[in-house]
Design a protein around this motif. Structure first.
Motif, mmCIF file in Angstrom:
data_model
loop_
_atom_site.group_PDB
_atom_site.id
_atom_site.type_symbol
_atom_site.label_atom_id
_atom_site.label_comp_id
_atom_site.label_asym_id
_atom_site.label_seq_id
_atom_site.Cartn_x
_atom_site.Cartn_y
_atom_site.Cartn_z
ATOM 1 N N GLY A 148 36.656 34.996 30.015
ATOM 2 C CA GLY A 148 35.387 35.216 29.849
ATOM 3 C C GLY A 148 34.715 35.058 30.700
ATOM 4 N N ILE A 149 34.013 34.892 31.631
ATOM 5 C CA ILE A 149 32.532 34.440 32.875
ATOM 6 C C ILE A 149 31.945 34.978 33.202
ATOM 7 N N VAL A 150 30.806 34.875 33.123
ATOM 8 C CA VAL A 150 29.369 35.281 33.597
ATOM 9 C C VAL A 150 28.542 34.026 34.513
ATOM 10 N N HIS A 151 28.939 35.067 36.094
ATOM 11 C CA HIS A 151 27.901 33.883 36.928
ATOM 12 C C HIS A 151 27.548 34.362 37.987
ATOM 13 N N SER A 152 26.570 34.390 38.691
ATOM 14 C CA SER A 152 26.058 34.281 40.294
ATOM 15 C C SER A 152 26.594 33.379 40.975
ATOM 16 N N GLU A 153 27.078 34.045 42.232
ATOM 17 C CA GLU A 153 27.049 33.172 43.853
ATOM 18 C C GLU A 153 25.831 33.844 44.687
ATOM 19 N N MET A 154 25.552 33.022 45.455
ATOM 20 C CA MET A 154 24.442 32.862 46.439
ATOM 21 C C MET A 154 24.372 31.958 46.716
ATOM 22 N N PRO A 155 23.722 32.910 48.396
ATOM 23 C CA PRO A 155 24.225 31.427 49.841
ATOM 24 C C PRO A 155 22.492 30.378 49.148
ATOM 25 N N ALA A 156 23.347 29.262 49.527
ATOM 26 C CA ALA A 156 22.427 27.640 49.461
ATOM 27 C C ALA A 156 21.969 27.431 50.837
ATOM 28 N N GLY A 157 21.511 27.972 51.942
ATOM 29 C CA GLY A 157 21.259 28.382 52.776
ATOM 30 C C GLY A 157 20.379 29.178 53.957
ATOM 31 N N GLN A 158 19.499 28.930 54.487
ATOM 32 C CA GLN A 158 19.380 29.991 55.817
ATOM 33 C C GLN A 158 20.881 30.381 57.024
ATOM 34 N N GLY A 159 20.676 31.307 57.582
ATOM 35 C CA GLY A 159 21.859 32.056 58.228
ATOM 36 C C GLY A 159 23.033 32.654 57.522
ATOM 37 N N VAL A 160 24.236 32.353 57.957
ATOM 38 C CA VAL A 160 24.759 33.382 57.470
ATOM 39 C C VAL A 160 25.996 31.652 56.976
ATOM 40 N N GLN A 161 26.276 33.182 55.916
ATOM 41 C CA GLN A 161 27.635 31.439 54.799
ATOM 42 C C GLN A 161 28.450 32.311 55.322
ATOM 43 N N LYS A 162 29.574 31.189 56.238
ATOM 44 C CA LYS A 162 30.701 32.686 55.390
ATOM 45 C C LYS A 162 32.090 31.738 54.500
ATOM 46 N N GLY A 163 33.406 32.659 53.692
ATOM 47 C CA GLY A 163 33.773 31.557 53.456
ATOM 48 C C GLY A 163 35.252 33.045 53.070
ATOM 49 N N LEU A 164 36.137 32.314 52.087
ATOM 50 C CA LEU A 164 37.223 33.599 51.711
ATOM 51 C C LEU A 164 37.153 33.649 50.101
ATOM 52 N N GLN A 165 37.586 34.613 49.493
ATOM 53 C CA GLN A 165 37.930 34.503 48.511
ATOM 54 C C GLN A 165 38.796 35.134 48.204
ATOM 55 N N LEU A 166 39.896 34.702 47.257
ATOM 56 C CA LEU A 166 40.549 34.921 46.345
ATOM 57 C C LEU A 166 41.196 35.469 45.713
ATOM 58 N N TRP A 167 41.407 36.682 44.722
ATOM 59 C CA TRP A 167 41.764 36.604 43.237
ATOM 60 C C TRP A 167 43.394 36.619 43.122
ATOM 61 N N ILE A 168 43.300 35.792 41.535
ATOM 62 C CA ILE A 168 45.209 35.511 41.815
ATOM 63 C C ILE A 168 45.117 36.095 40.497
ATOM 64 N N ASN A 169 46.078 37.032 40.160
ATOM 65 C CA ASN A 169 46.015 37.579 38.666
ATOM 66 C C ASN A 169 46.592 36.368 37.894
ATOM 67 N N LEU A 170 46.584 36.502 36.438
ATOM 68 C CA LEU A 170 47.166 35.206 35.510
ATOM 69 C C LEU A 170 48.275 36.582 34.899
ATOM 70 N N SER A 171 48.906 35.793 34.148
ATOM 71 C CA SER A 171 50.042 36.179 33.377
ATOM 72 C C SER A 171 49.406 36.351 31.677
ATOM 73 N N SER A 172 50.158 37.813 30.930
ATOM 74 C CA SER A 172 49.897 38.070 30.106
ATOM 75 C C SER A 172 49.347 37.138 28.662
ATOM 76 N N LYS A 173 49.986 36.288 29.344
ATOM 77 C CA LYS A 173 50.055 34.857 28.121
ATOM 78 C C LYS A 173 49.063 33.854 28.567
ATOM 79 N N ASP A 174 48.281 34.033 29.902
ATOM 80 C CA ASP A 174 47.459 33.646 30.105
ATOM 81 C C ASP A 174 45.362 33.973 30.614
ATOM 82 N N LYS A 175 45.802 35.525 30.048
ATOM 83 C CA LYS A 175 44.685 36.119 30.420
ATOM 84 C C LYS A 175 43.156 35.356 29.648
ATOM 85 N N MET A 176 43.596 35.442 27.981
ATOM 86 C CA MET A 176 42.624 35.122 27.297
ATOM 87 C C MET A 176 42.654 33.019 27.175
ATOM 88 N N ILE A 177 43.072 32.886 28.504
ATOM 89 C CA ILE A 177 42.478 30.574 27.760
ATOM 90 C C ILE A 177 40.940 30.907 28.457
#
Length: 337
Positions: A148-177
């Motif tokens: 578990g994590i709670v976080h925020s992700e917000m632009p750090a400058g003016q204008g358009v900020q661009k990027g990629l975000q990929l979500w990768i699953n964790l195996s059942s044995k790693d989900k609660m690390i």
């Protein structure tokens, strides 16, 4: 990036759950790790092994169009949409475009990893364990949410900020690390070049050069730029799933006489031991190539929680609402961004 309405955790419906079988689909965070990684530039020799005996074919092509997400943000979603709900072990790929004051305010995660790769501008991340930092263009943050994590992700400058975000699953044995971070500044990402092809290796190996990033779910992630007239052959383990997302330009994939595919398309590859790509255009072709070892486990997802059973999702939601089992600091925390 996907933002969840936290009100849903207080009164939820079973209809909000999704379940798929993946294809051919403590009260202290003292153990939260942050790793800063350094690497190098590598000039590939002509003898670097790039042999591919069975090139993968294109089995699906999707145009990622802009849609609303978060608070005022725009994303181009290719994985995690009805036409491609997942590609084991990948759960989501967003190409985001965000201008202040839009962004992705406080939200939780459990059960998977997020990889944020900045293309233009900068983004600031802050979580309830006291971790805060800004990633600039070319930087990478590899976050293992784990229990578990709670976080925020917000632009750090003016204008358009661009990027990629990929979500990768964790195996059942790693989900609660315990959660952890791996962070790479642009200058520290392994780079290699050969015959008009330049690559930034976020994870995995290309042209005999390897990224130092540890991937709990075995993954390759590469940012390729092909100059006009160049040709790429890149091996991928034959048992892995793989895809490409075109950032800029157009390219010919898997067959030299195939029609070129343009920017903002996600390309899913079939079986084989690698991919071949040609740039027959007049400008540079830039794309990310991603591959991963399938987990072959049931997936039950509710927004930012990804587990193996519905009961585990209910538990995750209850843990978040009650502030326990990894979410202790969520009770009274708010980001200051």
């Amino acid at each position: 990036m996907r933002l969840i309405n936290t009100r849903l955790f207080h009164s939820f419906s079973p209809l909000l759950f999704t379940k798929t079988n993946q294809i051919t689909t403590t009260d202290k965070f003292s153990l939260l790790h942050k790793t800063r990684i350094s690497s190098s530039i590598f000039m590939a020799s002509s003898t670097s092994s790039t042999e591919v005996k069975k090139p993968r074919k294109v089995v699906k092509k999707l145009l990622a169009e802009l849609q609303n997400e978060g608070v005022g943000a725009k994303v181009r979603r290719s994985i995690g949409r009805p036409e491609l709900k997942s590609l084991d072990p990948f759960l989501l790929l967003d190409a985001f475009e965000v201008s202040p004051p839009a962004g992705f305010p406080d939200h939780p995660h459990r059960g998977f990893e997020t990889v944020t790769y900045m293309l233009e501008g900068a983004f600031t991340h802050q979580d309830f364990a006291g971790h805060k930092g800004t990633i600039q263009a070319g930087d990478v943050q590899w976050m293992t949410a784990g229990r578990g994590i709670v976080h925020s992700e917000m632009p750090a400058g003016q204008g358009v900020q661009k990027g990629l975000q990929l979500w990768i699953n964790l195996s059942s044995k790693d989900k609660m690390i315990e959660p952890r971070y791996q962070e790479l500044q642009s200058k520290d990402i392994t780079q290699a070049e050969k015959d008009g092809v330049f690559v930034r290796i976020i994870a995995g190996e290309a042209f005999g050069a390897r990224s130092p990033v540890y991937t709990r779910t075995p993954t390759l992630y590469m940012d390729f730029t092909l100059q006009p007239g160049s040709h790429l052959t890149q091996p991928i383990p034959s048992s892995w799933n793989s895809f490409a997302y075109i950032i800029k330009g157009e390219g010919v994939f898997t067959k030299e006489d195939a029609s070129p595919i343009k920017s903002h398309h996600c390309i899913v590859f079939g079986e084989g031991d690698g991919v071949e790509v040609w740039n027959k255009g007049e400008g540079a072709l830039r794309f990310v190539l991603v591959g991963g070892e399938p987990l072959d486990e049931p997936v039950v997802q509710h927004g930012p929680f990804v587990m193996n059973t519905r009961a585990e999702i209910v538990q995750a939601m209850e843990d978040y609402r009650m502030g326990r089992n990894g979410f202790e600091r969520a009770r009274n925390w708010e980001s200051d961004m």
